[in-house]
Design a protein around this motif. Structure first.
Motif, PDB file in Angstrom:
ATOM      1  N   ASN A 135       0.828  -1.199   0.000  1.00  0.00           N
ATOM      2  CA  ASN A 135       0.000   0.000   0.000  1.00  0.00           C
ATOM      3  C   ASN A 135       0.874   1.264   0.000  1.00  0.00           C
ATOM      4  N   TYR A 136       1.887   1.277   0.864  1.00  0.00           N
ATOM      5  CA  TYR A 136       2.786   2.429   0.932  1.00  0.00           C
ATOM      6  C   TYR A 136       3.500   2.644  -0.404  1.00  0.00           C
ATOM      7  N   LEU A 137       4.044   1.563  -0.967  1.00  0.00           N
ATOM      8  CA  LEU A 137       4.794   1.675  -2.225  1.00  0.00           C
ATOM      9  C   LEU A 137       3.896   2.148  -3.369  1.00  0.00           C
ATOM     10  N   ASN A 138       2.687   1.583  -3.438  1.00  0.00           N
ATOM     11  CA  ASN A 138       1.746   2.024  -4.481  1.00  0.00           C
ATOM     12  C   ASN A 138       1.352   3.481  -4.295  1.00  0.00           C
ATOM     13  N   ASN A 139       1.167   3.894  -3.039  1.00  0.00           N
ATOM     14  CA  ASN A 139       0.806   5.286  -2.750  1.00  0.00           C
ATOM     15  C   ASN A 139       1.896   6.266  -3.170  1.00  0.00           C
ATOM     16  N   ILE A 140       3.137   5.987  -2.790  1.00  0.00           N
ATOM     17  CA  ILE A 140       4.190   6.957  -3.135  1.00  0.00           C
ATOM     18  C   ILE A 140       4.396   6.992  -4.650  1.00  0.00           C
ATOM     19  N   LYS A 141       4.215   5.838  -5.286  1.00  0.00           N
ATOM     20  CA  LYS A 141       4.372   5.790  -6.736  1.00  0.00           C
ATOM     21  C   LYS A 141       3.298   6.662  -7.417  1.00  0.00           C
ATOM     22  N   LYS A 142       2.066   6.517  -6.941  1.00  0.00           N
ATOM     23  CA  LYS A 142       0.936   7.266  -7.511  1.00  0.00           C
ATOM     24  C   LYS A 142       1.119   8.773  -7.282  1.00  0.00           C
ATOM     25  N   ILE A 143       1.506   9.129  -6.053  1.00  0.00           N
ATOM     26  CA  ILE A 143       1.653  10.548  -5.709  1.00  0.00           C
ATOM     27  C   ILE A 143       2.756  11.202  -6.536  1.00  0.00           C
ATOM     28  N   ALA A 187       2.546  14.138  -9.339  1.00  0.00           N
ATOM     29  CA  ALA A 187       3.273  15.393  -9.075  1.00  0.00           C
ATOM     30  C   ALA A 187       4.130  15.820 -10.251  1.00  0.00           C
ATOM     31  N   GLY A 188       4.433  14.866 -11.122  1.00  0.00           N
ATOM     32  CA  GLY A 188       5.364  15.114 -12.216  1.00  0.00           C
ATOM     33  C   GLY A 188       5.054  16.327 -13.058  1.00  0.00           C
ATOM     34  N   LYS A 189       3.768  16.629 -13.198  1.00  0.00           N
ATOM     35  CA  LYS A 189       3.384  17.707 -14.117  1.00  0.00           C
ATOM     36  C   LYS A 189       3.392  19.090 -13.463  1.00  0.00           C
ATOM     37  N   ARG A 190       3.639  19.125 -12.168  1.00  0.00           N
ATOM     38  CA  ARG A 190       3.565  20.412 -11.452  1.00  0.00           C
ATOM     39  C   ARG A 190       4.833  21.242 -11.612  1.00  0.00           C
ATOM     40  N   LYS A 191       4.662  22.554 -11.483  1.00  0.00           N
ATOM     41  CA  LYS A 191       5.825  23.441 -11.530  1.00  0.00           C
ATOM     42  C   LYS A 191       6.631  23.321 -10.234  1.00  0.00           C
ATOM     43  N   ASN A 192       5.914  23.385  -9.111  1.00  0.00           N
ATOM     44  CA  ASN A 192       6.596  23.411  -7.805  1.00  0.00           C
ATOM     45  C   ASN A 192       6.619  22.024  -7.189  1.00  0.00           C
ATOM     46  N   VAL A 193       7.154  21.073  -7.947  1.00  0.00           N
ATOM     47  CA  VAL A 193       7.056  19.670  -7.544  1.00  0.00           C
ATOM     48  C   VAL A 193       7.741  19.389  -6.199  1.00  0.00           C
ATOM     49  N   ASP A 194       8.883  20.034  -5.941  1.00  0.00           N
ATOM     50  CA  ASP A 194       9.591  19.779  -4.684  1.00  0.00           C
ATOM     51  C   ASP A 194       8.780  20.218  -3.471  1.00  0.00           C
ATOM     52  N   LEU A 205      13.472   8.786   5.993  1.00  0.00           N
ATOM     53  CA  LEU A 205      13.519   7.813   4.898  1.00  0.00           C
ATOM     54  C   LEU A 205      12.377   8.063   3.907  1.00  0.00           C
ATOM     55  N   HIS A 206      11.211   8.413   4.441  1.00  0.00           N
ATOM     56  CA  HIS A 206      10.051   8.722   3.599  1.00  0.00           C
ATOM     57  C   HIS A 206      10.341   9.901   2.668  1.00  0.00           C
ATOM     58  N   ARG A 207      10.914  10.975   3.232  1.00  0.00           N
ATOM     59  CA  ARG A 207      11.281  12.147   2.413  1.00  0.00           C
ATOM     60  C   ARG A 207      12.239  11.733   1.291  1.00  0.00           C
ATOM     61  N   ARG A 208      13.232  10.923   1.661  1.00  0.00           N
ATOM     62  CA  ARG A 208      14.220  10.495   0.657  1.00  0.00           C
ATOM     63  C   ARG A 208      13.583   9.622  -0.412  1.00  0.00           C
ATOM     64  N   ASN A 209      12.645   8.765  -0.007  1.00  0.00           N
ATOM     65  CA  ASN A 209      11.920   7.926  -0.973  1.00  0.00           C
ATOM     66  C   ASN A 209      11.226   8.787  -2.023  1.00  0.00           C
ATOM     67  N   LEU A 210      10.520   9.838  -1.555  1.00  0.00           N
ATOM     68  CA  LEU A 210       9.769  10.694  -2.483  1.00  0.00           C
ATOM     69  C   LEU A 210      10.718  11.388  -3.462  1.00  0.00           C
ATOM     70  N   ARG A 211      11.821  11.916  -2.936  1.00  0.00           N
ATOM     71  CA  ARG A 211      12.772  12.613  -3.816  1.00  0.00           C
ATOM     72  C   ARG A 211      13.412  11.664  -4.834  1.00  0.00           C
ATOM     73  N   GLN A 219      13.604   9.143 -10.348  1.00  0.00           N
ATOM     74  CA  GLN A 219      13.472   7.923 -11.166  1.00  0.00           C
ATOM     75  C   GLN A 219      12.325   8.012 -12.165  1.00  0.00           C
ATOM     76  N   LEU A 220      11.183   8.543 -11.713  1.00  0.00           N
ATOM     77  CA  LEU A 220       9.981   8.512 -12.567  1.00  0.00           C
ATOM     78  C   LEU A 220       9.897   9.698 -13.517  1.00  0.00           C
ATOM     79  N   ASN A 221      10.336  10.856 -13.025  1.00  0.00           N
ATOM     80  CA  ASN A 221      10.116  12.075 -13.825  1.00  0.00           C
ATOM     81  C   ASN A 221      11.402  12.675 -14.377  1.00  0.00           C
ATOM     82  N   GLY A 222      12.498  11.994 -14.112  1.00  0.00           N
ATOM     83  CA  GLY A 222      13.787  12.388 -14.709  1.00  0.00           C
ATOM     84  C   GLY A 222      14.351  13.669 -14.129  1.00  0.00           C
TER      85      GLY A 222
END
Length: 278
Positions: A220-228, A232-239, A264-270, A275-278
Protein backbone atom coordinates in the motif's frame (compact mmCIF):
# COMPACT_ATOMS: atom_id res chain seq x y z
CA UNK A 1 29.60 -4.72 27.13
CA UNK A 2 27.61 -3.54 24.15
CA UNK A 3 23.86 -4.06 24.44
CA UNK A 4 21.77 -5.59 21.69
CA UNK A 5 18.61 -7.62 21.54
CA UNK A 6 18.95 -11.30 20.93
CA UNK A 7 16.27 -13.92 20.41
CA UNK A 8 16.04 -17.58 19.55
CA UNK A 9 13.71 -17.70 16.54
CA UNK A 10 13.56 -21.47 16.14
CA UNK A 11 15.84 -24.40 16.95
CA UNK A 12 19.43 -23.34 16.12
CA UNK A 13 18.30 -20.04 14.58
CA UNK A 14 19.03 -16.76 16.40
CA UNK A 15 18.37 -13.11 15.66
CA UNK A 16 20.27 -10.02 16.81
CA UNK A 17 19.18 -6.39 16.70
CA UNK A 18 21.22 -3.25 17.21
CA UNK A 19 20.09 -0.89 19.95
CA UNK A 20 22.38 1.79 18.58
CA UNK A 21 21.72 2.11 14.86
CA UNK A 22 18.36 2.01 13.04
CA UNK A 23 17.30 -1.31 14.61
CA UNK A 24 19.50 -3.13 12.09
CA UNK A 25 19.38 -6.92 12.39
CA UNK A 26 21.57 -9.96 11.81
CA UNK A 27 21.14 -13.70 12.30
CA UNK A 28 22.92 -16.98 12.87
CA UNK A 29 22.08 -20.56 11.93
CA UNK A 30 23.98 -23.07 14.02
CA UNK A 31 25.07 -26.51 12.87
CA UNK A 32 26.77 -29.25 14.89
CA UNK A 33 30.29 -28.16 13.85
CA UNK A 34 29.98 -24.63 12.52
CA UNK A 35 27.61 -21.69 12.02
CA UNK A 36 26.41 -19.39 9.25
CA UNK A 37 25.99 -15.69 10.05
CA UNK A 38 23.54 -13.61 8.02
CA UNK A 39 24.69 -9.97 7.88
CA UNK A 40 26.80 -8.15 10.43
CA UNK A 41 25.78 -5.25 12.65
CA UNK A 42 26.51 -1.54 12.33
CA UNK A 43 29.21 -1.16 14.99
CA UNK A 44 32.38 -3.26 15.34
CA UNK A 45 31.66 -4.00 19.00
CA UNK A 46 28.16 -5.26 18.16
CA UNK A 47 29.49 -7.69 15.56
CA UNK A 48 32.20 -8.79 18.01
CA UNK A 49 29.51 -9.28 20.68
CA UNK A 50 27.59 -11.48 18.26
CA UNK A 51 30.72 -13.51 17.51
CA UNK A 52 31.43 -13.94 21.20
CA UNK A 53 27.91 -15.27 21.81
CA UNK A 54 28.28 -17.76 18.92
CA UNK A 55 31.74 -18.96 19.96
CA UNK A 56 31.22 -19.03 23.72
CA UNK A 57 27.52 -19.66 24.31
CA UNK A 58 26.80 -21.80 21.25
CA UNK A 59 30.34 -23.25 21.11
CA UNK A 60 30.81 -23.21 17.33
CA UNK A 61 32.97 -21.25 14.89
CA UNK A 62 31.49 -19.16 12.10
CA UNK A 63 32.34 -20.77 8.78
CA UNK A 64 30.19 -18.64 6.45
CA UNK A 65 28.86 -15.07 6.42
CA UNK A 66 26.03 -14.31 4.01
CA UNK A 67 25.54 -10.63 3.09
CA UNK A 68 21.97 -9.75 2.07
CA UNK A 69 23.29 -6.60 0.29
CA UNK A 70 26.36 -4.36 0.24
CA UNK A 71 25.25 -1.49 2.53
CA UNK A 72 27.68 -0.67 5.36
CA UNK A 73 25.36 -1.54 8.24
CA UNK A 74 25.06 -5.12 6.94
CA UNK A 75 28.60 -5.87 5.69
CA UNK A 76 31.28 -3.83 7.44
CA UNK A 77 31.57 -6.50 10.16
CA UNK A 78 32.66 -9.22 7.68
CA UNK A 79 36.29 -8.64 8.72
CA UNK A 80 35.52 -9.74 12.30
CA UNK A 81 35.02 -13.32 11.09
CA UNK A 82 38.54 -13.74 9.67
CA UNK A 83 38.31 -17.47 8.91
CA UNK A 84 34.88 -17.30 7.32
CA UNK A 85 33.90 -17.49 3.66
CA UNK A 86 31.62 -14.60 2.65
CA UNK A 87 28.70 -15.29 0.29
CA UNK A 88 26.68 -12.67 -1.60
CA UNK A 89 25.25 -11.55 -4.91
CA UNK A 90 27.84 -10.87 -7.63
CA UNK A 91 26.82 -7.19 -7.55
CA UNK A 92 27.31 -7.10 -3.78
CA UNK A 93 30.97 -7.99 -4.37
CA UNK A 94 31.27 -5.37 -7.11
CA UNK A 95 29.63 -2.61 -5.02
CA UNK A 96 31.67 -3.35 -1.89
CA UNK A 97 34.85 -2.94 -3.93
CA UNK A 98 33.69 0.10 -5.95
CA UNK A 99 31.68 1.94 -3.30
CA UNK A 100 32.41 0.29 0.05
CA UNK A 101 36.15 0.84 0.05
CA UNK A 102 36.05 4.61 -0.71
CA UNK A 103 33.07 5.02 1.61
CA UNK A 104 34.95 3.39 4.51
CA UNK A 105 37.97 5.60 3.87
CA UNK A 106 35.76 8.67 4.15
CA UNK A 107 33.95 7.43 7.27
CA UNK A 108 37.18 6.47 9.06
CA UNK A 109 38.17 10.13 9.23
CA UNK A 110 35.01 10.88 11.23
CA UNK A 111 34.86 7.77 13.38
CA UNK A 112 37.77 6.23 15.29
CA UNK A 113 35.59 3.14 15.89
CA UNK A 114 36.05 2.20 12.25
CA UNK A 115 39.86 2.06 12.31
CA UNK A 116 39.76 -1.71 12.79
CA UNK A 117 37.30 -2.28 9.91
CA UNK A 118 38.38 -3.59 6.53
CA UNK A 119 36.06 -4.31 3.63
CA UNK A 120 35.83 -8.04 2.90
CA UNK A 121 33.82 -8.59 -0.31
CA UNK A 122 32.01 -11.90 -0.90
CA UNK A 123 34.32 -14.77 -1.88
CA UNK A 124 31.47 -16.85 -3.32
CA UNK A 125 28.88 -15.11 -5.47
CA UNK A 126 25.95 -15.93 -7.71
CA UNK A 127 24.08 -13.71 -10.13
CA UNK A 128 21.01 -15.70 -11.13
CA UNK A 129 18.85 -18.52 -9.86
CA UNK A 130 19.15 -19.70 -6.28
CA UNK A 131 21.88 -21.16 -4.12
CA UNK A 132 21.28 -23.86 -1.50
CA UNK A 133 23.36 -24.81 1.47
CA UNK A 134 23.00 -27.23 4.36
CA UNK A 135 23.76 -26.39 7.97
CA UNK A 136 23.17 -29.39 10.20
CA UNK A 137 19.54 -30.36 9.62
CA UNK A 138 18.60 -27.07 7.96
CA UNK A 139 18.46 -26.28 4.29
CA UNK A 140 19.13 -22.64 3.42
CA UNK A 141 17.86 -21.25 0.13
CA UNK A 142 19.55 -18.05 -0.98
CA UNK A 143 17.58 -16.15 -3.63
CA UNK A 144 17.50 -12.65 -5.17
CA UNK A 145 15.31 -10.05 -3.39
CA UNK A 146 15.73 -6.75 -5.23
CA UNK A 147 14.08 -3.37 -4.65
CA UNK A 148 16.07 -1.88 -1.79
CA UNK A 149 19.18 -2.36 -3.92
CA UNK A 150 19.85 -4.42 -7.03
CA UNK A 151 22.18 -6.84 -5.23
CA UNK A 152 19.65 -7.83 -2.56
CA UNK A 153 19.20 -11.45 -1.55
CA UNK A 154 17.11 -13.27 1.04
CA UNK A 155 17.84 -16.46 2.97
CA UNK A 156 15.07 -18.95 3.67
CA UNK A 157 15.50 -21.52 6.43
CA UNK A 158 13.38 -24.03 4.57
CA UNK A 159 12.36 -26.41 7.39
CA UNK A 160 11.34 -23.57 9.72
CA UNK A 161 9.79 -21.28 7.06
CA UNK A 162 11.87 -18.43 8.49
CA UNK A 163 12.99 -15.81 5.95
CA UNK A 164 15.92 -13.46 6.49
CA UNK A 165 14.62 -10.86 4.04
CA UNK A 166 17.41 -8.29 4.28
CA UNK A 167 16.19 -4.79 3.48
CA UNK A 168 13.72 -6.06 0.87
CA UNK A 169 11.38 -6.06 3.89
CA UNK A 170 11.48 -3.20 6.38
CA UNK A 171 8.97 -1.39 8.61
CA UNK A 172 9.20 1.36 5.96
CA UNK A 173 10.21 0.19 2.47
CA UNK A 174 13.25 2.18 1.33
CA UNK A 175 13.92 2.41 -2.41
CA UNK A 176 16.51 5.19 -2.74
CA UNK A 177 19.27 2.84 -3.90
CA UNK A 178 16.86 0.47 -5.62
CA UNK A 179 13.66 0.37 -7.62
CA UNK A 180 10.04 0.69 -6.54
CA UNK A 181 8.73 -1.96 -8.97
CA UNK A 182 11.39 -4.47 -7.93
CA UNK A 183 10.45 -3.78 -4.32
CA UNK A 184 6.74 -4.37 -5.04
CA UNK A 185 7.66 -7.68 -6.70
CA UNK A 186 9.87 -8.76 -3.76
CA UNK A 187 7.24 -7.90 -1.14
CA UNK A 188 4.53 -9.76 -3.11
CA UNK A 189 6.76 -12.81 -3.44
CA UNK A 190 7.50 -12.79 0.30
CA UNK A 191 3.77 -12.61 0.97
CA UNK A 192 3.21 -15.82 -1.01
CA UNK A 193 5.92 -17.91 0.65
CA UNK A 194 3.87 -19.31 3.53
CA UNK A 195 6.28 -18.08 6.18
CA UNK A 196 6.36 -18.53 9.96
CA UNK A 197 8.56 -15.44 10.46
CA UNK A 198 9.99 -12.61 8.43
CA UNK A 199 13.28 -11.33 9.79
CA UNK A 200 13.41 -7.78 8.48
CA UNK A 201 16.75 -6.08 7.75
CA UNK A 202 15.69 -3.43 10.28
CA UNK A 203 13.01 -3.54 12.96
CA UNK A 204 11.36 -6.43 14.76
CA UNK A 205 10.61 -9.99 13.73
CA UNK A 206 7.25 -10.33 11.98
CA UNK A 207 5.29 -13.29 13.30
CA UNK A 208 3.03 -15.51 11.22
CA UNK A 209 -0.20 -13.81 12.31
CA UNK A 210 1.17 -10.38 11.36
CA UNK A 211 2.65 -11.21 7.97
CA UNK A 212 -0.42 -10.63 5.81
CA UNK A 213 -1.06 -7.18 7.31
CA UNK A 214 2.63 -6.19 7.06
CA UNK A 215 2.79 -7.24 3.40
CA UNK A 216 -0.42 -5.33 2.63
CA UNK A 217 0.85 -2.23 4.44
CA UNK A 218 4.17 -2.24 2.56
CA UNK A 219 2.48 -2.74 -0.83
CA UNK A 220 0.00 0.00 0.00
CA UNK A 221 2.79 2.43 0.93
CA UNK A 222 4.79 1.67 -2.23
CA UNK A 223 1.75 2.02 -4.48
CA UNK A 224 0.81 5.29 -2.75
CA UNK A 225 4.19 6.96 -3.13
CA UNK A 226 4.37 5.79 -6.74
CA UNK A 227 0.94 7.27 -7.51
CA UNK A 228 1.65 10.55 -5.71
CA UNK A 229 5.02 11.10 -7.38
CA UNK A 230 3.57 10.27 -10.82
CA UNK A 231 0.77 12.79 -10.31
CA UNK A 232 3.27 15.39 -9.07
CA UNK A 233 5.36 15.11 -12.22
CA UNK A 234 3.38 17.71 -14.12
CA UNK A 235 3.56 20.41 -11.45
CA UNK A 236 5.83 23.44 -11.53
CA UNK A 237 6.60 23.41 -7.80
CA UNK A 238 7.06 19.67 -7.54
CA UNK A 239 9.59 19.78 -4.68
CA UNK A 240 7.37 21.90 -2.46
CA UNK A 241 4.41 19.67 -3.30
CA UNK A 242 6.33 16.53 -2.26
CA UNK A 243 7.56 18.18 0.96
CA UNK A 244 3.91 18.42 2.02
CA UNK A 245 3.14 14.71 1.56
CA UNK A 246 3.22 13.15 5.02
CA UNK A 247 4.19 9.59 5.78
CA UNK A 248 0.73 9.06 7.33
CA UNK A 249 -1.03 10.04 4.08
CA UNK A 250 0.94 7.22 2.44
CA UNK A 251 -0.19 4.68 5.02
CA UNK A 252 2.76 4.44 7.42
CA UNK A 253 3.69 5.85 10.81
CA UNK A 254 6.55 8.23 11.57
CA UNK A 255 7.35 6.35 14.81
CA UNK A 256 8.81 3.42 12.86
CA UNK A 257 12.55 2.73 13.12
CA UNK A 258 12.99 4.91 16.17
CA UNK A 259 11.76 8.03 14.37
CA UNK A 260 14.03 7.54 11.35
CA UNK A 261 11.04 6.68 9.15
CA UNK A 262 10.14 10.31 8.43
CA UNK A 263 13.61 11.01 6.97
CA UNK A 264 13.52 7.81 4.90
CA UNK A 265 10.05 8.72 3.60
CA UNK A 266 11.28 12.15 2.41
CA UNK A 267 14.22 10.50 0.66
CA UNK A 268 11.92 7.93 -0.97
CA UNK A 269 9.77 10.69 -2.48
CA UNK A 270 12.77 12.61 -3.82
CA UNK A 271 14.41 9.49 -5.28
CA UNK A 272 11.16 8.37 -6.92
CA UNK A 273 10.73 11.86 -8.37
CA UNK A 274 14.18 11.50 -9.99
CA UNK A 275 13.47 7.92 -11.17
CA UNK A 276 9.98 8.51 -12.57
CA UNK A 277 10.12 12.07 -13.82
CA UNK A 278 13.79 12.39 -14.71
Amino acid sequence: VVSMHRERVSENVYWFQSEVYAQVTAGVIVGPQWAVVIDTLALPEETLGMREFIEHELSVQVRYVINTHYHADHTWGNCFFPGATVIGHAKCREYLIERGIPSLEGSRKQDANLRQVKIVPPHITFSSGEMAMRVGKKNLIIAPAFGHSDDGISVLVEEDRVLFAGDAFMPLPYVVDGNVDDMLASVKKIGRMGLENIIQGHGDIILRGEIEAAVKENLNYLNNIKKIVKSAGKRKNVDEFLEEITIEECGKSRVYLGGLAETLHRRNLRALQRQLNG
